[in-house]
Design a protein around this motif. Sequence first.
Motif, PDB file in Angstrom:
ATOM      1  N   GLN A 105       0.837  -1.186   0.000  1.00 29.86           N
ATOM      2  CA  GLN A 105       0.000   0.000   0.000  1.00 29.86           C
ATOM      3  C   GLN A 105       0.884   1.253   0.000  1.00 29.86           C
ATOM      4  O   GLN A 105       1.755   1.407   0.860  1.00 29.86           O
ATOM      5  CB  GLN A 105      -0.923   0.013   1.226  1.00 29.86           C
ATOM      6  CG  GLN A 105      -1.903  -1.147   1.259  1.00 29.86           C
ATOM      7  CD  GLN A 105      -2.864  -1.102   0.092  1.00 29.86           C
ATOM      8  OE1 GLN A 105      -3.367  -0.040  -0.279  1.00 29.86           O
ATOM      9  NE2 GLN A 105      -3.126  -2.260  -0.501  1.00 29.86           N
ATOM     10  N   VAL A 106       0.655   2.107  -0.969  1.00 30.01           N
ATOM     11  CA  VAL A 106       1.456   3.328  -1.101  1.00 30.01           C
ATOM     12  C   VAL A 106       0.545   4.534  -0.917  1.00 30.01           C
ATOM     13  O   VAL A 106      -0.503   4.636  -1.566  1.00 30.01           O
ATOM     14  CB  VAL A 106       2.144   3.396  -2.479  1.00 30.01           C
ATOM     15  CG1 VAL A 106       2.941   4.691  -2.613  1.00 30.01           C
ATOM     16  CG2 VAL A 106       3.056   2.186  -2.685  1.00 30.01           C
ATOM     17  N   ASP A 107       0.931   5.412  -0.019  1.00 31.53           N
ATOM     18  CA  ASP A 107       0.167   6.643   0.184  1.00 31.53           C
ATOM     19  C   ASP A 107       0.461   7.608  -0.957  1.00 31.53           C
ATOM     20  O   ASP A 107       1.621   7.970  -1.204  1.00 31.53           O
ATOM     21  CB  ASP A 107       0.535   7.277   1.526  1.00 31.53           C
ATOM     22  CG  ASP A 107       0.087   6.425   2.706  1.00 31.53           C
ATOM     23  OD1 ASP A 107      -0.928   5.725   2.572  1.00 31.53           O
ATOM     24  OD2 ASP A 107       0.772   6.453   3.756  1.00 31.53           O
ATOM     25  N   PRO A 120      -0.015  11.289  -2.538  1.00 25.87           N
ATOM     26  CA  PRO A 120      -0.411  12.662  -2.183  1.00 25.87           C
ATOM     27  C   PRO A 120      -1.476  13.169  -3.142  1.00 25.87           C
ATOM     28  O   PRO A 120      -1.538  12.744  -4.306  1.00 25.87           O
ATOM     29  CB  PRO A 120       0.895  13.456  -2.338  1.00 25.87           C
ATOM     30  CG  PRO A 120       1.709  12.658  -3.306  1.00 25.87           C
ATOM     31  CD  PRO A 120       1.364  11.214  -3.044  1.00 25.87           C
TER      32      PRO A 120
END
Length: 206
Positions: free
Chosen positions: A22-24, A26
Amino acid sequence: MKPTPADTDARQAILDRINTKQVDIPPLPDVDVDRVIEFDQPIDTFIEMLAMVGGQAHQVDSQRDVRALLEEIDVFRTATRIVSLAPDSVAGTIDATQIDDPHDLATVDWTIARGEFMVAENGSIWIDGNSLPHRVLLFIAQYLAIVVPRSQIVSNMHQAYERIENFSARFGVFVSGPSKTADIEQSLVLGAHGCRKLQVFIVGDL
Protein backbone atom coordinates in the motif's frame (compact mmCIF):
# COMPACT_ATOMS: atom_id res chain seq x y z
CA MET A 1 16.80 -17.70 -23.72
CA LYS A 2 13.43 -19.11 -22.69
CA PRO A 3 12.62 -18.47 -18.99
CA THR A 4 12.44 -21.53 -16.75
CA PRO A 5 9.43 -22.30 -14.49
CA ALA A 6 11.55 -21.22 -11.51
CA ASP A 7 12.22 -17.84 -13.14
CA THR A 8 8.52 -17.40 -13.84
CA ASP A 9 7.54 -18.29 -10.28
CA ALA A 10 10.12 -15.89 -8.84
CA ARG A 11 8.91 -13.07 -11.07
CA GLN A 12 5.30 -13.69 -10.13
CA ALA A 13 6.22 -13.71 -6.43
CA ILE A 14 7.86 -10.30 -6.81
CA LEU A 15 4.83 -8.89 -8.66
CA ASP A 16 2.48 -10.28 -6.02
CA ARG A 17 4.44 -8.55 -3.25
CA ILE A 18 4.36 -5.28 -5.17
CA ASN A 19 0.59 -5.54 -5.64
CA THR A 20 0.00 -6.01 -1.91
CA LYS A 21 2.12 -2.97 -0.98
CA GLN A 22 0.00 0.00 0.00
CA VAL A 23 1.46 3.33 -1.10
CA ASP A 24 0.17 6.64 0.18
CA ILE A 25 -0.44 8.90 -2.80
CA PRO A 26 -0.41 12.66 -2.18
CA PRO A 27 -3.39 14.57 -3.58
CA LEU A 28 -3.02 16.26 -6.93
CA PRO A 29 -2.54 20.03 -6.79
CA ASP A 30 -5.42 22.35 -7.62
CA VAL A 31 -4.99 24.00 -11.00
CA ASP A 32 -5.67 27.71 -11.32
CA VAL A 33 -7.55 27.69 -14.63
CA ASP A 34 -7.11 31.45 -14.95
CA ARG A 35 -3.37 30.89 -15.39
CA VAL A 36 -3.60 28.02 -17.88
CA ILE A 37 -2.58 28.86 -21.44
CA GLU A 38 -5.31 29.48 -24.01
CA PHE A 39 -4.91 30.17 -27.72
CA ASP A 40 -7.03 32.49 -29.86
CA GLN A 41 -6.34 30.31 -32.93
CA PRO A 42 -5.77 26.80 -31.53
CA ILE A 43 -5.76 25.09 -34.94
CA ASP A 44 -2.95 27.35 -36.17
CA THR A 45 -1.00 26.70 -32.98
CA PHE A 46 -1.52 22.95 -33.31
CA ILE A 47 -0.20 22.95 -36.88
CA GLU A 48 2.83 25.00 -35.86
CA MET A 49 3.67 22.79 -32.88
CA LEU A 50 3.20 19.60 -34.90
CA ALA A 51 5.62 20.88 -37.54
CA MET A 52 8.19 21.66 -34.84
CA VAL A 53 8.28 17.98 -33.80
CA GLY A 54 8.47 16.65 -37.37
CA GLY A 55 4.81 16.04 -38.23
CA GLN A 56 2.74 17.55 -41.00
CA ALA A 57 -0.87 18.72 -40.86
CA HIS A 58 -3.39 19.16 -43.68
CA GLN A 59 -6.73 20.95 -43.38
CA VAL A 60 -9.39 19.39 -45.59
CA ASP A 61 -13.11 19.93 -45.98
CA SER A 62 -14.14 16.32 -46.48
CA GLN A 63 -12.93 12.82 -45.68
CA ARG A 64 -12.84 12.20 -49.43
CA ASP A 65 -9.95 14.68 -49.67
CA VAL A 66 -7.69 12.59 -47.42
CA ARG A 67 -6.96 9.89 -50.01
CA ALA A 68 -6.22 12.47 -52.71
CA LEU A 69 -3.59 14.16 -50.55
CA LEU A 70 -2.03 10.86 -49.55
CA GLU A 71 -1.74 9.90 -53.22
CA GLU A 72 0.63 12.87 -53.64
CA ILE A 73 3.11 11.14 -51.31
CA ASP A 74 5.42 8.69 -53.11
CA VAL A 75 5.65 6.22 -50.21
CA PHE A 76 1.86 6.00 -50.07
CA ARG A 77 1.37 5.47 -53.80
CA THR A 78 3.79 2.54 -53.72
CA ALA A 79 2.46 1.08 -50.44
CA THR A 80 0.82 -2.34 -50.58
CA ARG A 81 0.11 -3.09 -46.89
CA ILE A 82 -2.26 -0.48 -45.48
CA VAL A 83 -4.31 -0.82 -42.30
CA SER A 84 -7.12 1.73 -42.25
CA LEU A 85 -9.09 2.41 -39.08
CA ALA A 86 -10.77 5.32 -40.89
CA PRO A 87 -12.35 3.52 -43.89
CA ASP A 88 -14.53 6.50 -44.80
CA SER A 89 -11.30 8.37 -45.58
CA VAL A 90 -9.01 5.64 -46.91
CA ALA A 91 -9.68 2.02 -47.77
CA GLY A 92 -7.16 -0.40 -46.34
CA THR A 93 -5.64 -3.52 -47.87
CA ILE A 94 -5.34 -5.42 -44.55
CA ASP A 95 -8.14 -6.15 -42.10
CA ALA A 96 -6.37 -5.94 -38.75
CA THR A 97 -9.43 -7.30 -36.93
CA GLN A 98 -8.76 -10.68 -38.60
CA ILE A 99 -5.18 -10.86 -37.33
CA ASP A 100 -4.61 -12.64 -34.03
CA ASP A 101 -0.84 -12.27 -33.67
CA PRO A 102 0.38 -8.62 -33.69
CA HIS A 103 3.75 -9.87 -34.99
CA ASP A 104 2.02 -10.43 -38.33
CA LEU A 105 1.74 -6.63 -38.63
CA ALA A 106 5.51 -6.15 -38.74
CA THR A 107 5.50 -5.34 -42.46
CA VAL A 108 2.67 -2.79 -42.45
CA ASP A 109 3.50 0.22 -44.62
CA TRP A 110 0.82 2.64 -43.37
CA THR A 111 -1.62 2.82 -40.50
CA ILE A 112 -4.52 5.24 -40.97
CA ALA A 113 -5.89 5.94 -37.49
CA ARG A 114 -8.74 7.99 -36.04
CA GLY A 115 -7.97 10.74 -33.56
CA GLU A 116 -10.50 11.91 -30.99
CA PHE A 117 -9.15 15.42 -30.41
CA MET A 118 -6.05 17.62 -30.77
CA VAL A 119 -4.01 19.53 -28.19
CA ALA A 120 -2.74 22.88 -29.44
CA GLU A 121 0.09 23.51 -26.99
CA ASN A 122 2.12 20.45 -27.98
CA GLY A 123 0.71 19.31 -31.33
CA SER A 124 -0.54 15.98 -30.00
CA ILE A 125 -3.61 13.89 -30.82
CA TRP A 126 -5.48 11.59 -28.43
CA ILE A 127 -6.09 8.09 -29.80
CA ASP A 128 -8.78 6.06 -28.02
CA GLY A 129 -7.67 2.46 -27.54
CA ASN A 130 -11.14 1.16 -28.43
CA SER A 131 -10.45 2.17 -32.05
CA LEU A 132 -7.36 -0.06 -32.27
CA PRO A 133 -7.62 -3.80 -32.98
CA HIS A 134 -3.96 -3.96 -31.88
CA ARG A 135 -2.12 -1.26 -29.92
CA VAL A 136 1.05 -1.84 -31.92
CA LEU A 137 -0.57 -0.44 -35.09
CA LEU A 138 0.39 3.09 -34.05
CA PHE A 139 4.04 2.20 -33.61
CA ILE A 140 4.92 -0.65 -35.95
CA ALA A 141 3.87 0.89 -39.28
CA GLN A 142 6.49 2.61 -41.38
CA TYR A 143 4.19 5.64 -41.77
CA LEU A 144 1.23 6.90 -39.74
CA ALA A 145 -1.70 9.10 -40.73
CA ILE A 146 -4.34 10.33 -38.28
CA VAL A 147 -7.75 11.69 -39.25
CA VAL A 148 -9.24 14.02 -36.63
CA PRO A 149 -12.28 16.36 -36.57
CA ARG A 150 -11.48 20.05 -36.89
CA SER A 151 -14.00 20.89 -34.17
CA GLN A 152 -12.31 18.66 -31.59
CA ILE A 153 -9.40 20.66 -30.17
CA VAL A 154 -8.32 21.93 -26.77
CA SER A 155 -5.64 24.45 -25.95
CA ASN A 156 -3.70 22.66 -23.25
CA MET A 157 -3.04 19.37 -21.49
CA HIS A 158 -5.15 20.30 -18.44
CA GLN A 159 -8.19 20.42 -20.70
CA ALA A 160 -7.01 17.27 -22.49
CA TYR A 161 -6.89 15.23 -19.29
CA GLU A 162 -10.40 16.38 -18.44
CA ARG A 163 -11.49 15.07 -21.85
CA ILE A 164 -9.92 11.63 -21.54
CA GLU A 165 -11.76 10.96 -18.28
CA ASN A 166 -14.83 10.37 -20.47
CA PHE A 167 -13.20 7.56 -22.48
CA SER A 168 -13.83 3.99 -21.36
CA ALA A 169 -10.90 2.24 -23.05
CA ARG A 170 -8.24 0.63 -20.88
CA PHE A 171 -5.64 2.04 -23.28
CA GLY A 172 -5.18 5.40 -24.93
CA VAL A 173 -2.23 7.49 -26.03
CA PHE A 174 -1.25 10.99 -27.07
CA VAL A 175 0.63 10.92 -30.39
CA SER A 176 2.74 13.79 -31.65
CA GLY A 177 5.24 13.75 -34.49
CA PRO A 178 7.27 10.81 -35.80
CA SER A 179 9.48 8.86 -33.45
CA LYS A 180 12.94 10.35 -33.00
CA THR A 181 16.20 10.00 -31.12
CA ALA A 182 19.47 11.91 -30.89
CA ASP A 183 21.25 9.65 -28.41
CA ILE A 184 23.86 8.44 -30.89
CA GLU A 185 26.52 11.05 -31.70
CA GLN A 186 23.90 13.75 -31.03
CA SER A 187 22.54 13.19 -34.53
CA LEU A 188 18.75 13.45 -34.85
CA VAL A 189 17.19 10.36 -36.42
CA LEU A 190 13.48 10.24 -37.28
CA GLY A 191 11.61 6.95 -37.22
CA ALA A 192 14.00 5.27 -34.80
CA HIS A 193 11.35 3.61 -32.63
CA GLY A 194 8.16 4.07 -34.61
CA CYS A 195 6.74 5.73 -37.70
CA ARG A 196 9.09 7.59 -40.03
CA LYS A 197 6.57 10.33 -40.72
CA LEU A 198 3.25 11.47 -39.26
CA GLN A 199 0.55 13.01 -41.42
CA VAL A 200 -2.45 14.56 -39.65
CA PHE A 201 -5.64 15.34 -41.56
CA ILE A 202 -7.86 17.92 -39.88
CA VAL A 203 -11.28 17.26 -41.39
CA GLY A 204 -14.21 19.63 -41.31
CA ASP A 205 -17.06 17.19 -41.94
CA LEU A 206 -16.48 14.57 -39.23
